[in-house]
Each structure stands twice: as structure tokens, then as C-alpha cells.
Design a protein around this motif. Structure first.
Motif, PDB file in Angstrom:
ATOM      1  N   ALA A   1       0.542  -1.232  -0.060  1.00  0.00           N
ATOM      2  CA  ALA A   1      -0.160  -0.112   0.145  1.00  0.00           C
ATOM      3  C   ALA A   1       0.828   1.207   0.018  1.00  0.00           C
ATOM      4  CB  ALA A   1      -1.026  -0.206   1.063  1.00  0.00           C
ATOM      5  N   TRP A   2       2.116   1.135   0.035  1.00  0.00           N
ATOM      6  CA  TRP A   2       3.102   2.311   0.029  1.00  0.00           C
ATOM      7  C   TRP A   2       2.942   3.039  -1.487  1.00  0.00           C
ATOM      8  CZ3 TRP A   2       8.346   0.090   1.736  1.00  0.00           C
ATOM      9  CH2 TRP A   2       7.958  -0.217   3.170  1.00  0.00           C
ATOM     10  N   THR A   3       3.027   4.386  -1.511  1.00  0.00           N
ATOM     11  CA  THR A   3       3.297   5.177  -2.459  1.00  0.00           C
ATOM     12  C   THR A   3       4.832   5.362  -2.542  1.00  0.00           C
ATOM     13  OG1 THR A   3       2.627   7.132  -1.510  1.00  0.00           O
ATOM     14  CG2 THR A   3       1.010   5.978  -3.011  1.00  0.00           C
ATOM     15  N   ILE A   4       5.587   5.058  -3.476  1.00  0.00           N
ATOM     16  CA  ILE A   4       7.046   5.305  -3.650  1.00  0.00           C
ATOM     17  C   ILE A   4       7.367   6.566  -4.553  1.00  0.00           C
ATOM     18  CG2 ILE A   4       9.243   4.391  -4.043  1.00  0.00           C
ATOM     19  CD1 ILE A   4       8.019   1.512  -3.229  1.00  0.00           C
ATOM     20  N   SER A   5       7.768   7.613  -3.906  1.00  0.00           N
ATOM     21  CA  SER A   5       8.055   8.671  -4.477  1.00  0.00           C
ATOM     22  C   SER A   5       9.618   8.596  -4.701  1.00  0.00           C
ATOM     23  CB  SER A   5       7.779   9.929  -3.642  1.00  0.00           C
ATOM     24  OG  SER A   5       8.913  10.038  -2.519  1.00  0.00           O
ATOM     25  N   LYS A   6      10.310   9.672  -5.430  1.00  0.00           N
ATOM     26  CA  LYS A   6      11.742   9.528  -5.742  1.00  0.00           C
ATOM     27  C   LYS A   6      12.540   9.682  -4.656  1.00  0.00           C
ATOM     28  CE  LYS A   6      11.604   9.926 -10.452  1.00  0.00           C
ATOM     29  NZ  LYS A   6      12.092   8.983 -11.197  1.00  0.00           N
ATOM     30  N   GLN A   7      11.969  10.644  -3.549  1.00  0.00           N
ATOM     31  CA  GLN A   7      12.789  10.792  -2.331  1.00  0.00           C
ATOM     32  C   GLN A   7      12.758   9.553  -1.314  1.00  0.00           C
ATOM     33  OE1 GLN A   7      11.015  13.797   0.057  1.00  0.00           O
ATOM     34  NE2 GLN A   7      12.635  13.832   1.615  1.00  0.00           N
ATOM     35  N   THR A   8      11.392   8.723  -1.522  1.00  0.00           N
ATOM     36  CA  THR A   8      11.142   7.434  -0.724  1.00  0.00           C
ATOM     37  C   THR A   8      12.174   6.321  -1.087  1.00  0.00           C
ATOM     38  OG1 THR A   8       8.952   7.987  -0.424  1.00  0.00           O
ATOM     39  CG2 THR A   8       9.697   5.905   0.222  1.00  0.00           C
ATOM     40  N   GLN A   9      12.290   6.388  -2.683  1.00  0.00           N
ATOM     41  CA  GLN A   9      13.116   5.394  -2.991  1.00  0.00           C
ATOM     42  C   GLN A   9      14.502   5.471  -2.916  1.00  0.00           C
ATOM     43  OE1 GLN A   9      12.348   4.934  -7.560  1.00  0.00           O
ATOM     44  NE2 GLN A   9      14.035   3.557  -7.658  1.00  0.00           N
ATOM     45  N   LYS A  10      15.006   6.811  -2.885  1.00  0.00           N
ATOM     46  CA  LYS A  10      16.339   7.032  -2.297  1.00  0.00           C
ATOM     47  C   LYS A  10      16.751   6.536  -0.981  1.00  0.00           C
ATOM     48  CE  LYS A  10      17.477  10.895  -5.289  1.00  0.00           C
ATOM     49  NZ  LYS A  10      17.735  12.291  -5.668  1.00  0.00           N
ATOM     50  N   LYS A  11      15.715   6.618   0.113  1.00  0.00           N
ATOM     51  CA  LYS A  11      15.866   6.490   1.030  1.00  0.00           C
ATOM     52  C   LYS A  11      15.997   4.852   1.391  1.00  0.00           C
ATOM     53  CE  LYS A  11      13.980  10.414   3.517  1.00  0.00           C
ATOM     54  NZ  LYS A  11      12.967  11.091   4.312  1.00  0.00           N
ATOM     55  N   LEU A  12      15.037   4.188   0.719  1.00  0.00           N
ATOM     56  CA  LEU A  12      15.155   2.890   0.709  1.00  0.00           C
ATOM     57  C   LEU A  12      16.178   2.170   0.047  1.00  0.00           C
ATOM     58  CD1 LEU A  12      11.343   2.240  -0.262  1.00  0.00           C
ATOM     59  CD2 LEU A  12      12.263   1.620   1.733  1.00  0.00           C
ATOM     60  N   GLU A  13      16.903   2.864  -0.859  1.00  0.00           N
ATOM     61  CA  GLU A  13      18.151   2.062  -1.536  1.00  0.00           C
ATOM     62  C   GLU A  13      19.323   2.481  -0.362  1.00  0.00           C
ATOM     63  OE1 GLU A  13      18.388   4.294  -5.202  1.00  0.00           O
ATOM     64  OE2 GLU A  13      17.033   2.713  -6.186  1.00  0.00           O
ATOM     65  N   ALA A  14      19.276   3.510   0.178  1.00  0.00           N
ATOM     66  CA  ALA A  14      20.100   3.859   1.249  1.00  0.00           C
ATOM     67  C   ALA A  14      20.186   2.866   2.422  1.00  0.00           C
ATOM     68  CB  ALA A  14      20.259   5.397   1.728  1.00  0.00           C
ATOM     69  N   THR A  15      18.844   2.404   2.648  1.00  0.00           N
ATOM     70  CA  THR A  15      18.722   1.532   3.849  1.00  0.00           C
ATOM     71  C   THR A  15      19.089   0.115   3.353  1.00  0.00           C
ATOM     72  OG1 THR A  15      16.847   2.965   4.594  1.00  0.00           O
ATOM     73  CG2 THR A  15      17.012   0.853   5.394  1.00  0.00           C
ATOM     74  N   GLU A  16      18.911  -0.213   2.207  1.00  0.00           N
ATOM     75  CA  GLU A  16      19.396  -1.342   1.661  1.00  0.00           C
ATOM     76  C   GLU A  16      20.873  -1.544   1.682  1.00  0.00           C
ATOM     77  OE1 GLU A  16      18.560  -4.297  -2.111  1.00  0.00           O
ATOM     78  OE2 GLU A  16      18.331  -2.245  -2.424  1.00  0.00           O
ATOM     79  N   MET A  17      21.505  -0.355   1.326  1.00  0.00           N
ATOM     80  CA  MET A  17      23.121  -0.355   1.420  1.00  0.00           C
ATOM     81  C   MET A  17      23.569  -0.416   2.813  1.00  0.00           C
ATOM     82  SD  MET A  17      24.112  -0.716  -1.628  1.00  0.00           S
ATOM     83  CE  MET A  17      25.624  -1.020  -1.229  1.00  0.00           C
ATOM     84  N   TRP A  18      22.856   0.094   3.946  1.00  0.00           N
ATOM     85  CA  TRP A  18      23.188   0.240   5.096  1.00  0.00           C
ATOM     86  C   TRP A  18      23.062  -1.358   5.720  1.00  0.00           C
ATOM     87  CZ3 TRP A  18      19.958  -0.318   9.759  1.00  0.00           C
ATOM     88  CH2 TRP A  18      20.971   0.149  11.262  1.00  0.00           C
ATOM     89  N   PHE A  19      21.946  -1.824   5.507  1.00  0.00           N
ATOM     90  CA  PHE A  19      22.074  -3.439   5.793  1.00  0.00           C
ATOM     91  C   PHE A  19      22.834  -4.167   5.284  1.00  0.00           C
ATOM     92  CE2 PHE A  19      17.216  -2.831   5.701  1.00  0.00           C
ATOM     93  CZ  PHE A  19      17.068  -2.416   7.203  1.00  0.00           C
ATOM     94  N   LEU A  20      23.453  -4.025   4.160  1.00  0.00           N
ATOM     95  CA  LEU A  20      24.635  -4.870   3.421  1.00  0.00           C
ATOM     96  C   LEU A  20      25.852  -4.333   4.011  1.00  0.00           C
ATOM     97  CD1 LEU A  20      23.818  -4.890  -0.285  1.00  0.00           C
ATOM     98  CD2 LEU A  20      23.899  -6.889   1.206  1.00  0.00           C
TER      99      LEU A  20
END
Length: 133
Positions: free
Chosen positions: A6-25
Motif C-alpha cells: 500500500a506504499w506510494t513510493i516517490s523519488k525521495q522515498t526510493q532513495k531512502k529505501l536504497e540507502a537503507t538497503e546499502m546500510w543493511f548490506l
């Protein structure tokens, strides 16, 4: 990723999700945040690619297809075709608009029509996953 359908993913949200994914790695590989390693080298070390956004979009697309085939109240809410006046100011991004961009559909109406045929909808999703984000 709980409830990501149900999320709406804006460009800003997408960047935050990608940064979080890299942080996890980086945390899993025990790479310090002060170490001067690029994201590409971290991905190579992990023998993986960025998968989070494509997984979220795939889950959204399958859920959206399910809701659109039911043709009930959820259908109206998801498409945003409710009666009444629009609110003032910049309009919020709708889930269907983000999915139409990801699926490379020319219009959101084209994506809605594709959900009626389950086989066509699944091939659209598979093609979009292959192409990435």
C-alpha cells in the motif's frame, strides 16, 4: 517490508529505501561507515544487486491486480475514483501512477485494463522485474 503493498513510493522515498538497503548490506558484511568503499564495491563483495525496490514493486503489482479483479470497494479506493471535490494544493501521488511508470504503461488506465487478464498482467510484472527499476 510489512504492508509495502500500500506504499506510494516517490523519488525521495526510493532513495531512502536504497540507502537503507546499502546500510543493511554494510552491517551484514561488517564494513564500517568510515571505510571508504563505494556502494558498487559493497555489492560486489556481497555478490548481489539491489533488490529491495523491485521486490516492493512486484508485491505492489500483484496486490493491485488482485484488488482490481475483485471490483469492490477496495477497487474504488485504490484507483482514487471516489465522488467529491479534490483537496486544494498539490495532489498526492497515487499507487496506480507509480505502478504504471514502473510497468512502462503509457497510461494508468492501460494498467487497470491489463489486470482483467491475469496472464497478461503476470507477463507485464515479469517483464518489469527483468528490466529492474
Amino acid at each position: 517490508m510489512y504492508g509495502c503493498e500500500a506504499w506510494t513510493i516517490s523519488k525521495q522515498t526510493q532513495k531512502k529505501l536504497e540507502a537503507t538497503e546499502m546500510w543493511f548490506l554494510r552491517r551484514m558484511l561488517r564494513i564500517s561507515w568510515t571505510a571508504k568503499k563505494t556502494n558498487d564495491t559493497v555489492l560486489e563483495e556481497a555478490h548481489t544487486t539491489r533488490l529491495l525496490i523491485s521486490k516492493i514493486r512486484k508485491r505492489q503489482a500483484t496486490f493491485f491486480g488482485h484488488v482490481m479483479r475483485r471490483e469492490k470497494l477496495e477497487n474504488l479506493v485504490t484507483t482514487g475514483m471516489l465522488e467529491g471535490k479534490r483537496s486544494r494544493g498539490k495532489q498526492r501521488e497515487k499507487l496506480i501512477e507509480g505502478l504504471a511508470d514502473w510497468l512502462k504503461a503509457e497510461k494508468s488506465l492501460e494498467a487497470i485494463e491489463a489486470t482483467k487478464d491475469r496472464k497478461k498482467w503476470r507477463t507485464m510484472i515479469a517483464n518489469a522485474v527483468k528490466q529492474g527499476t
